[in-house]
Design a protein around this motif. Structure first.
Motif, short mmCIF file in Angstrom:
data_model
loop_
_atom_site.label_atom_id
_atom_site.label_comp_id
_atom_site.label_asym_id
_atom_site.label_seq_id
_atom_site.Cartn_x
_atom_site.Cartn_y
_atom_site.Cartn_z
N HIS A 67 -26.77 -14.90 13.34
CA HIS A 67 -26.29 -14.86 14.74
C HIS A 67 -27.49 -14.82 15.68
O HIS A 67 -28.14 -13.80 15.83
CB HIS A 67 -25.40 -13.62 14.94
CG HIS A 67 -24.77 -13.51 16.30
ND1 HIS A 67 -23.46 -13.12 16.48
CD2 HIS A 67 -25.26 -13.73 17.55
CE1 HIS A 67 -23.18 -13.10 17.77
NE2 HIS A 67 -24.26 -13.46 18.45
N HIS A 69 -29.13 -16.88 19.54
CA HIS A 69 -28.88 -17.79 20.68
C HIS A 69 -30.21 -18.46 20.98
O HIS A 69 -30.94 -18.05 21.88
CB HIS A 69 -28.35 -17.01 21.89
CG HIS A 69 -27.07 -16.30 21.62
ND1 HIS A 69 -25.83 -16.89 21.79
CD2 HIS A 69 -26.81 -15.06 21.13
CE1 HIS A 69 -24.88 -16.04 21.45
NE2 HIS A 69 -25.45 -14.91 21.04
N ALA A 108 -24.94 -18.81 17.91
CA ALA A 108 -23.64 -18.23 18.28
C ALA A 108 -23.28 -18.52 19.73
O ALA A 108 -22.53 -17.77 20.34
CB ALA A 108 -23.67 -16.72 18.03
N LYS A 190 -17.44 -20.77 17.80
CA LYS A 190 -17.65 -19.38 18.22
C LYS A 190 -16.66 -19.01 19.29
O LYS A 190 -16.56 -19.69 20.32
CB LYS A 190 -19.08 -19.21 18.76
CG LYS A 190 -19.31 -18.00 19.67
CD LYS A 190 -19.41 -16.70 18.91
CE LYS A 190 -19.63 -15.48 19.82
NZ LYS A 190 -20.99 -15.36 20.35
N HIS A 250 -20.90 -8.39 15.71
CA HIS A 250 -21.05 -7.00 16.20
C HIS A 250 -20.08 -6.14 15.38
O HIS A 250 -19.57 -6.61 14.37
CB HIS A 250 -20.84 -6.89 17.71
CG HIS A 250 -21.44 -8.04 18.46
ND1 HIS A 250 -22.78 -8.35 18.34
CD2 HIS A 250 -20.89 -9.01 19.24
CE1 HIS A 250 -23.02 -9.44 19.06
NE2 HIS A 250 -21.90 -9.87 19.60
N ASP A 366 -28.55 -11.36 16.87
CA ASP A 366 -28.22 -11.71 18.26
C ASP A 366 -29.48 -12.03 19.07
O ASP A 366 -29.48 -11.90 20.30
CB ASP A 366 -27.41 -10.58 18.93
CG ASP A 366 -26.43 -11.13 19.97
OD1 ASP A 366 -26.40 -12.36 20.19
OD2 ASP A 366 -25.70 -10.33 20.56
ZN LIG Z 1 -24.38 -13.19 20.49
#
Ligand SMILES: [Zn+2]
Length: 458
Positions: A67, A69, A108, A190, A250, A366
């Motif tokens: 995950h 970005h 993601a 997503k 998460h 993340d």
């Molecule tokens: Zn994210």
């Protein structure tokens, strides 16, 4: 570029699957593939292979981050300067990511045109970066989470490379959006499903109605794509399990997940990506560590304007009065740190319970997802937190490699060091099975047999 043939020897080997480190092994690489893993090495045995002595080092499969970005440029504000630094920052994200040993990522949520452009440049070897599984735009409902991300007007959208979050309001629109993402090259879909905000003054948020959600799921299935789903509340987890999503992103912050929900999670063959580090916002030590990291190394992984915005972000949360006044909170978006801080221990407990129950738990950071989610920095932090949730070092490293590969349905090509797998290899100093911090000491990285960091010259 010619086909490289080399043999790595004299190191400790973690193959991604077996407990413990093997010594005295030789790993032969032919082009992009691992040709053999065998005991013993001598120059006569492998004529035509360049010998690389890795004395004192540990060889692992390339790490996988499920995950990130990667096209999000560490900027919340679209300033004139942001235009100048946008592409350079994205390029940097790719490079920092792979130089930290992460050879495959699942994105993601991104700006689709940027994703296509940079993925192509990476594939053509013009810039360094990991292999990317894309989702393109994330999908949410009008007004829904991510409530801090605007729906961009056509001018900004054109500059920034598309919409970060598409917001279909009807089943028909939902089908169109999924189809569009797939046509733009999405490997996964997503979606966001968060019924209450985690922002100060955020309140309740709209989520997909059942028909629209069903339309997303049906269309994804029609194109053979799996669905990853952002959530943080128990009620939302229960709901998305009933809808058949494949991975949850998460973890639940508000309540302990009941046993029967865990049973359903496992029965549905789902996987969880806890992203514990970015939920550890009540931890002052982490904030200070990140602040020091930005101050000492920030310019090595941030372009000037992202650097400025990140610094400003840290100043707000660390040095100005926080939480800000109600008027300030009405004008800007601020994370409700105390809400997330209260949930952190619950989150760790939930991860521990899922893990003990035998659920699949992957490693995901993340990175890029906020102004403090730094590529390179977060991955070891996440491994540390999985260990604090009851993983052994071996379990954490297995999750980071073959475990993540399995969740991505790629275990037959990446995630382990075995004959026939792609030669995604990371070489670190020290022994991460004893001290996870060793994972920060990355000396060399190969992606599909190509050197991305370090040198193999004697
Ligand atoms: Zn994210």
């Amino acid at each position: 570029m010619g086909k490289d043939r080399f043999v790595l020897y004299n190191m400790r080997l973690f193959d991604g699957e077996t407990t413990g480190l093997k010594e005295g092994m030789a790993v032969l690489v032919d082009g992009d593939t691992i040709e053999a893993v065998e005991e013993g090495w001598s120059a006569e045995k492998y004529p035509g292979f360049k010998a690389v002595d890795l004395k004192g080092l540990t060889l692992l499969p390339g790490l996988i981050d499920n995950h990130v970005h990667i096209t999000v440029p560490f900027m919340m504000k679209v300033t004139p300067r942001a235009f100048l630094d946008l592409n350079r920052q994205i390029e940097r994200n790719f490079r920092v990511c792979i130089e930290s040993g992460v050879t495959t990522v699942r994105d993601a949520g991104s700006f689709p045109r940027k994703m296509r452009y940079f993925r192509k440049r990476v594939e053509q070897g013009e810039i360094k970066g990991p292999r990317v599984l894309a989702t393109n735009s994330a999908i949410t409902t009008p007004g829904g989470c991510p409530d801090w991300v605007p729906y961009f007007n056509p001018v900004i959208k054109a500059f920034i490379g598309g919409q970060y979050a598409e917001r279909p309001a009807t089943p028909d629109q939902a089908r169109k959006v999924v189809k569009n993402m797939v046509q733009k090259g999405a490997d996964w879909i997503k979606i966001y499903y968060q019924s209450r905000s985690w922002l100060i003054l955020g309140g309740d948020l709209p989520v997909f109605d059942r028909k629209t959600f069903q339309a997303l799921m049906d269309t994804a299935r029609q194109y053979n794509k799996k669905v990853m789903c952002h959530l943080v509340w128990l009620k939302d987890l229960k709901y998305v399990i009933s809808m058949g999503v494949n991975t949850t992103e998460h973890t639940v912050l508000d309540e302990e997940i009941p046993d029967r929900v865990i049973d359903d999670f496992i029965k549905n063959d789902m996987a969880l990506h806890p992203t514990l580090t970015i939920l550890d916002l009540g931890n002052k030590d982490l904030w200070n560590e990140m602040d020091n990291y930005v101050n000492s190394k920030g310019r090595t992984f941030l372009e000037p304007e992202p650097f400025r915005q990140v610094k400003e972000h840290f100043d707000i949360y660390l040095r100005r009065k926080f939480p800000p006044s109600i008027e300030e909170c009405r004008k800007n978006f601020y994370m409700d740190i105390s809400l997330i801080a209260r949930g952190y221990d619950v989150a760790v407990k939930n991860v521990a319970r899922l893990h003990r129950a035998g659920a699949r738990v992957g490693v995901a950071t993340d990175s890029g997802g906020s102004l403090m989610s730094f590529f390179g920095f977060l991955y070891p932090e996440e491994l540390k937190r999985l260990i604090s949730a009851g993983f052994s070092n071996f379990e954490a490293l297995k999750a980071a490699t073959s475990g993540n590969a399995e969740i991505l349905d790629m275990a037959d090509s990446i995630g382990s060091i075995k004959k026939g797998r792609l030669a995604d290899l990371v070489i670190v100093e020290g022994n991460p099975l004893e001290d996870i911090e060793a994972i920060r000491n990355v000396k060399m990285v190969f992606k599909a047999g190509r050197l991305m960091k370090g040198s193999i010259e004697a």
